[in-house]
Motif scaffolding. Structure first.
Motif, PDB file in Angstrom:
ATOM      1  N   GLY A   1       0.799  -1.222   0.000  1.00 25.91           N
ATOM      2  CA  GLY A   1       0.000   0.000   0.000  1.00 25.91           C
ATOM      3  C   GLY A   1       0.833   1.274   0.000  1.00 25.91           C
ATOM      4  O   GLY A   1       1.916   1.327  -0.570  1.00 25.91           O
ATOM      5  N   MET A   2       0.299   2.277   0.695  1.00 25.37           N
ATOM      6  CA  MET A   2       0.924   3.602   0.722  1.00 25.37           C
ATOM      7  C   MET A   2       2.346   3.552   1.257  1.00 25.37           C
ATOM      8  O   MET A   2       3.252   4.183   0.720  1.00 25.37           O
ATOM      9  CB  MET A   2       0.111   4.526   1.643  1.00 25.37           C
TER      10      MET A   2
ATOM     11  N   THR B   1       4.715   2.261  -1.257  1.00 22.24           N
ATOM     12  CA  THR B   1       4.989   3.249  -2.303  1.00 22.24           C
ATOM     13  C   THR B   1       5.964   4.306  -1.804  1.00 22.24           C
ATOM     14  O   THR B   1       6.918   4.649  -2.501  1.00 22.24           O
ATOM     15  CB  THR B   1       3.683   3.938  -2.746  1.00 22.24           C
ATOM     16  N   SER B   2       5.741   4.811  -0.570  1.00 13.71           N
ATOM     17  CA  SER B   2       6.629   5.866  -0.081  1.00 13.71           C
ATOM     18  C   SER B   2       8.052   5.347   0.087  1.00 13.71           C
ATOM     19  O   SER B   2       9.009   6.032  -0.280  1.00 13.71           O
ATOM     20  CB  SER B   2       6.142   6.442   1.252  1.00 13.71           C
TER      21      SER B   2
ATOM     22  N   ARG C   1       9.690   5.046  -3.310  1.00  8.68           N
ATOM     23  CA  ARG C   1      10.080   6.334  -3.901  1.00  8.68           C
ATOM     24  C   ARG C   1      11.315   6.880  -3.195  1.00  8.68           C
ATOM     25  O   ARG C   1      12.222   7.394  -3.819  1.00  8.68           O
ATOM     26  CB  ARG C   1       8.933   7.343  -3.807  1.00  8.68           C
TER      27      ARG C   1
ATOM     28  N   GLU D   1       2.521 -17.277  -1.643  1.00  8.38           N
ATOM     29  CA  GLU D   1       2.735 -18.713  -1.816  1.00  8.38           C
ATOM     30  C   GLU D   1       1.572 -19.479  -1.185  1.00  8.38           C
ATOM     31  O   GLU D   1       1.090 -19.113  -0.117  1.00  8.38           O
ATOM     32  CB  GLU D   1       4.039 -19.150  -1.130  1.00  8.38           C
ATOM     33  N   ASP D   2       1.180 -20.567  -1.846  1.00  5.85           N
ATOM     34  CA  ASP D   2       0.086 -21.369  -1.311  1.00  5.85           C
ATOM     35  C   ASP D   2       0.423 -21.936   0.068  1.00  5.85           C
ATOM     36  O   ASP D   2      -0.443 -22.087   0.911  1.00  5.85           O
ATOM     37  CB  ASP D   2      -0.236 -22.521  -2.268  1.00  5.85           C
TER      38      ASP D   2
ATOM     39  N   MET E   1      -0.469 -19.569   2.724  1.00  7.34           N
ATOM     40  CA  MET E   1      -1.932 -19.583   2.884  1.00  7.34           C
ATOM     41  C   MET E   1      -2.363 -20.837   3.653  1.00  7.34           C
ATOM     42  O   MET E   1      -3.213 -20.761   4.542  1.00  7.34           O
ATOM     43  CB  MET E   1      -2.565 -19.570   1.488  1.00  7.34           C
TER      44      MET E   1
ATOM     45  N   ARG F   1      -1.758 -20.395   7.222  1.00  4.50           N
ATOM     46  CA  ARG F   1      -2.723 -19.449   7.793  1.00  4.50           C
ATOM     47  C   ARG F   1      -4.058 -20.167   8.026  1.00  4.50           C
ATOM     48  O   ARG F   1      -4.702 -19.995   9.055  1.00  4.50           O
ATOM     49  CB  ARG F   1      -2.891 -18.284   6.841  1.00  4.50           C
TER      50      ARG F   1
ATOM     51  N   SER G   1      -0.238 -18.457  13.686  1.00  2.00           N
ATOM     52  CA  SER G   1      -0.182 -17.025  13.987  1.00  2.00           C
ATOM     53  C   SER G   1       0.753 -16.339  13.005  1.00  2.00           C
ATOM     54  O   SER G   1       1.569 -16.981  12.353  1.00  2.00           O
ATOM     55  CB  SER G   1       0.319 -16.822  15.408  1.00  2.00           C
TER      56      SER G   1
ATOM     57  N   HIS H   1       7.867 -20.039   8.123  1.00  2.00           N
ATOM     58  CA  HIS H   1       7.658 -20.232   6.697  1.00  2.00           C
ATOM     59  C   HIS H   1       8.356 -19.196   5.828  1.00  2.00           C
ATOM     60  O   HIS H   1       8.910 -19.533   4.793  1.00  2.00           O
ATOM     61  CB  HIS H   1       6.160 -20.229   6.374  1.00  2.00           C
TER      62      HIS H   1
ATOM     63  N   PRO I   1      12.820 -18.675   6.838  1.00  2.00           N
ATOM     64  CA  PRO I   1      13.718 -19.730   6.346  1.00  2.00           C
ATOM     65  C   PRO I   1      13.829 -19.738   4.819  1.00  2.00           C
ATOM     66  O   PRO I   1      14.864 -20.090   4.282  1.00  2.00           O
ATOM     67  CB  PRO I   1      13.052 -21.019   6.840  1.00  2.00           C
ATOM     68  N   ALA I   2      12.773 -19.324   4.138  1.00  2.00           N
ATOM     69  CA  ALA I   2      12.828 -19.310   2.676  1.00  2.00           C
ATOM     70  C   ALA I   2      13.610 -18.110   2.172  1.00  2.00           C
ATOM     71  O   ALA I   2      13.938 -18.037   1.000  1.00  2.00           O
ATOM     72  CB  ALA I   2      11.411 -19.290   2.108  1.00  2.00           C
TER      73      ALA I   2
ATOM     74  N   SER J   1      18.712 -17.745   2.664  1.00  2.00           N
ATOM     75  CA  SER J   1      19.764 -18.021   1.693  1.00  2.00           C
ATOM     76  C   SER J   1      19.865 -16.887   0.679  1.00  2.00           C
ATOM     77  O   SER J   1      20.956 -16.503   0.271  1.00  2.00           O
ATOM     78  CB  SER J   1      19.514 -19.359   1.006  1.00  2.00           C
ATOM     79  N   TYR J   2      18.720 -16.319   0.290  1.00  2.00           N
ATOM     80  CA  TYR J   2      18.740 -15.194  -0.641  1.00  2.00           C
ATOM     81  C   TYR J   2      19.399 -13.983   0.000  1.00  2.00           C
ATOM     82  O   TYR J   2      20.164 -13.256  -0.634  1.00  2.00           O
ATOM     83  CB  TYR J   2      17.317 -14.810  -1.048  1.00  2.00           C
TER      84      TYR J   2
END
Lengths: 375, 343
Positions: free
Chosen positions: A197-198, A201-202, A205, A265-266, A269, A272, A277, A285, A288-289, A292-293
């Protein structure tokens, strides 16, 4: 599993090993295949341990002046003399003056063979700043003779020694700078990617604005604001903060991108819908994913910091003597006379190139290995 | 809140989900995608309710709304509790929903992205059990092994990671996870669409066996009509966010009441080549309408062969046609449409 393993042939056991391998094991297996990256990792580990134990590895102290040994060219270590195998040794130096220019000329004296010893006593220092000792990794027995692997500078200080001590500052500036930008980048990137959202965006920018500022003038402006009389340590910390003010934007992008991708990612979901929580979803979830990145991105960000420190110090805006860093060492190579008469003073620049390349190769290898589950 | 019929497990009333379209710097809302617009239906206990429609018709959104993965724009979701009372879960907050989540679960379309690749089967299938505090580590391990056996996988696989399995097996892992908490209701969102026909058939049979064993209620979402005919008791047909027809499976396939249903049915492949000539093919013109900019009146009128001026102007209501059939078409009484099985 045990019944399966005991009755199954070897290849089935291999397969089971692959199927039950932890994510980090898979990443390591993939990273191993990238030979250049593994070589870079080894080189970097050696460089960093060299920097950490600089006082032990180098034969002298960085501020030891030798009036009669200025601009000594790099000495080569030999194994064989005219008499056959001698073990590592250097030839003695003959010092003379050019009758026309009065310039000092060094010639090797092949009649004098000075053996290089390991674990010799040399100038006293505090090992890791704690234990007073005289032991050095290598050196010459006779304290009157000098071993200058990379030559000496205008004051007769050993360049190899200074390079090792300078590595402490330059290499750690990269890490410290990256950890500052990591804090900023992870925080703002996560907020940006998670809430959207806002706010997103801020932040985006703002990042574009920061990235559009030319770096060198910005650094120069900020560095000029650092009081000249400050303790070199404060200056060092401030310089890394200045460097990370721009570096964080790159990391924030990576983090935001991963958050955006993972949020949809499914399996997130599914967690959830199982009633997990937010805290559990993020820690079990999403993070850990991402680790490495993030590590790959951090590795690729370090060379930028090292280059930044070197550039600033070279221009005289970052660290100043008596602090020893690679950028400070390169200041000696700023005039034509040094480059013409003592080209070895450019060696810290070569060291920068090698380290930066090694970090880039390592980062490349890590990035390729970061997702071992590519379909 | 009106009372539910005794055999109803879930009743969806006036369900709406409008996603805002935001533009520019300030994220101004310039319009809405009406992904789900006024959808109402009941699902009876122990039945399989099929929801069909083209891509973009809003059928997945309906499932996610019922499971409260999204917040509703409007509507009621009445969910019968184990003690027999009805609970409107449409306005519950996340913390209040947690106990409800034990009773309703989902099976996802993509067997690859729906399983966290960094967790073992024990962690994956055991996660709902841990969250809801069902037993010690050892008990959870036993339960996970039991679930694996139930879906036809070897219990030794608990310490494997998902990358060790094929798409069909992964889908079974997803089913095991959905079953972990003994839910009464499972929404299967295109649960077998990503699989080969033979593997899909196996998994469908597995789902039917499980339904019989545990008295499960399914919401089965698919675009594959031959699959839905096989598994569903009743079918709802969706078009651009609206339910256009609801009917028992047999009746719907024998005699559709909505022109859109007729067109969908005529697209079902006929396995018998001699029977193929006898079938009438109704090819649909154009694409499904944009839910952000739906046509006036009946959303289907630009593609409908039977459309009149009234269809362009007036939005049809979902009318009760008796025998458990409902249809949203002005001309349902007058039309005589063809199905694919003899009535």
């Amino acid at each position: 599993m045990s019944t399966l393993a005991s009755t199954a042939p070897e290849d089935v056991r291999q397969e089971e090993r692959l199927y039950t391998a932890k994510p980090w094991t898979l990443i390591w297996w993939r990273f191993r295949k990238h030979k250049l990256a593994v070589a870079s990792l080894v080189l970097l580990i050696l460089s960093y341990s060299g920097a950490l134990f600089a006082d032990f590895v180098s034969p002298y102290r960085p501020f030891d002046i030798e009036k009669l040994q200025t601009f000594v060219p790099p000495q080569s270590v030999h194994l064989f003399s005219a008499n056959g195998f001698e073990g590592p040794f250097v030839y003695g130096l003959k010092r003379s003056r050019d009758p026309d220019t009065a310039r000092v000329i060094y010639a090797t004296d092949e009649t004098r063979i000075i053996p290089v010893r390991f674990f010799v006593e040399g100038p006293e220092y505090d090992f890791l700043g704690l234990i007073p000792t005289k032991l050095h990794l290598f050196g010459l027995d006779d304290p009157k003779q000098k071993l200058n692997l990379l030559g000496t500078d205008a004051l007769g200080r050993d360049l190899f020694t200074r390079l090792m001590y300078g590595a402490r500052v330059t290499l750690s500036a990269g890490l410290v700078g990256v950890s500052f930008s990591f804090l900023l980048g992870l925080g703002l990137g996560a907020i940006s990617g998670y809430y959207g959202g806002m706010l997103d965006t801020s932040i985006q920018r703002l990042m574009e604005f920061i990235r559009s500022i030319p770096t060198i003038p910005l650094w120069m402006g900020l560095a000029a604001a650092v009081p000249i009389a400050w303790d070199p340590l404060y200056v060092y910390v401030l310089i890394t903060v200045i460097l990370s003010l721009i570096g964080w934007t790159y990391l924030a992008r990576v983090v935001r991108g991963r958050f955006l991708a993972l949020r949809n990612e499914d399996y997130v979901m599914a967690a959830r819908l199982s009633g997990a929580s937010e805290f559990r979803i993020i820690t079990k979830h999403m993070l850990p994913a991402m680790t490495s990145y993030i590590i790959a991105a951090l590795t690729l960000a370090v060379p930028e910091m090292i280059l930044g420190e070197t550039a600033l110090s070279f221009l005289g805006l970052g660290l100043r003597p008596p602090v020893v860093s690679w950028g400070v060492l390169l200041q000696d190579a700023q005039n034509l006379r040094s480059i013409a008469l003592a080209p070895w003073l450019l060696l810290p620049g070569v060291a920068v190139v090698i380290i930066v390349l090694a970090f880039n190769f390592l980062g490349d290898g890590l990035r390729d290995a970061a997702d071992p589950y590519g379909r | 809140m009106t009372a539910l019929a005794d055999d109803t497990l879930i009743s969806v009333r006036g369900l709406k989900k409008h996603f805002p379209i935001q533009k520019g710097w300030l994220q101004r809302v310039v319009g809405h995608v009406k992904a789900v617009d006024d959808v109402s239906f009941d699902i009876k206990r122990g039945e399989t309710f099929g929801l069909v429609g083209e891509s973009g018709s809003g059928k997945s959104t309906v499932a996610r709304l019922i499971l409260r993965a999204y917040t509703l724009t409007a509507g009621e979701i009445l969910f019968r509790q184990p003690d027999g009372s009805n609970l409107d879960i449409s306005t519950l907050r996340e913390a209040e929903l947690r106990p409800i989540r034990e009773q309703m679960q989902m099976i996802f379309q993509d067997p690859y992205s729906s399983l966290n690749p960094r967790m073992t089967l024990l962690d994956l299938i055991g996660e709902p059990l841990i969250i809801h505090g069902r037993g010690s580590q050892g008990e959870i391990r036993d339960r996970v092994q039991e679930l694996l056996t139930l879906v036809g996988l070897r219990p030794e696989y608990v310490s494997r990671y998902p990358h060790a399995f094929s798409g069909g097996q992964r889908q079974r892992i997803g089913i095991a996870r959905a079953l972990a908490l003994n839910p009464s209701f499972i929404a299967a969102d295109e649960a077998v669409s990503a699989l080969d026909v033979s593997v899909a058939a196996q998994n469908i049979n597995l789902l039917q066996d499980l339904q019989e064993k545990f008295g499960l209620t399914y919401l089965f979402i698919t675009h594959d009509l031959s699959m839905v005919e096989h598994i569903s008791n009743r079918i709802g047909v969706m078009y651009v966010g609206r339910l256009v027809e609801v009917a028992p499976t047999e009746a719907l396939f024998a005699k559709p009441l909505h022109p859109y249903t007729e067109a969908l049915l005529s697209a079902v492949p006929e396995p018998d080549p001699r029977a193929r000539h006898a079938r009438k093919r109704v090819a649909l013109k154009g694409e499904i309408a944009d839910p952000a900019n739906a046509p006036s009146g009946c959303a289907f009128h630009p593609r409908c062969a039977y459309a009149t001026d009234r269809c362009k102007a007036e939005v049809p209501e979902l009318r009760d046609m008796g025998q458990g059939r409902k249809v949203r078409c002005h001309h349902a009484d007058g039309l005589s449409l063809t199905g694919v099985i003899p009535a």
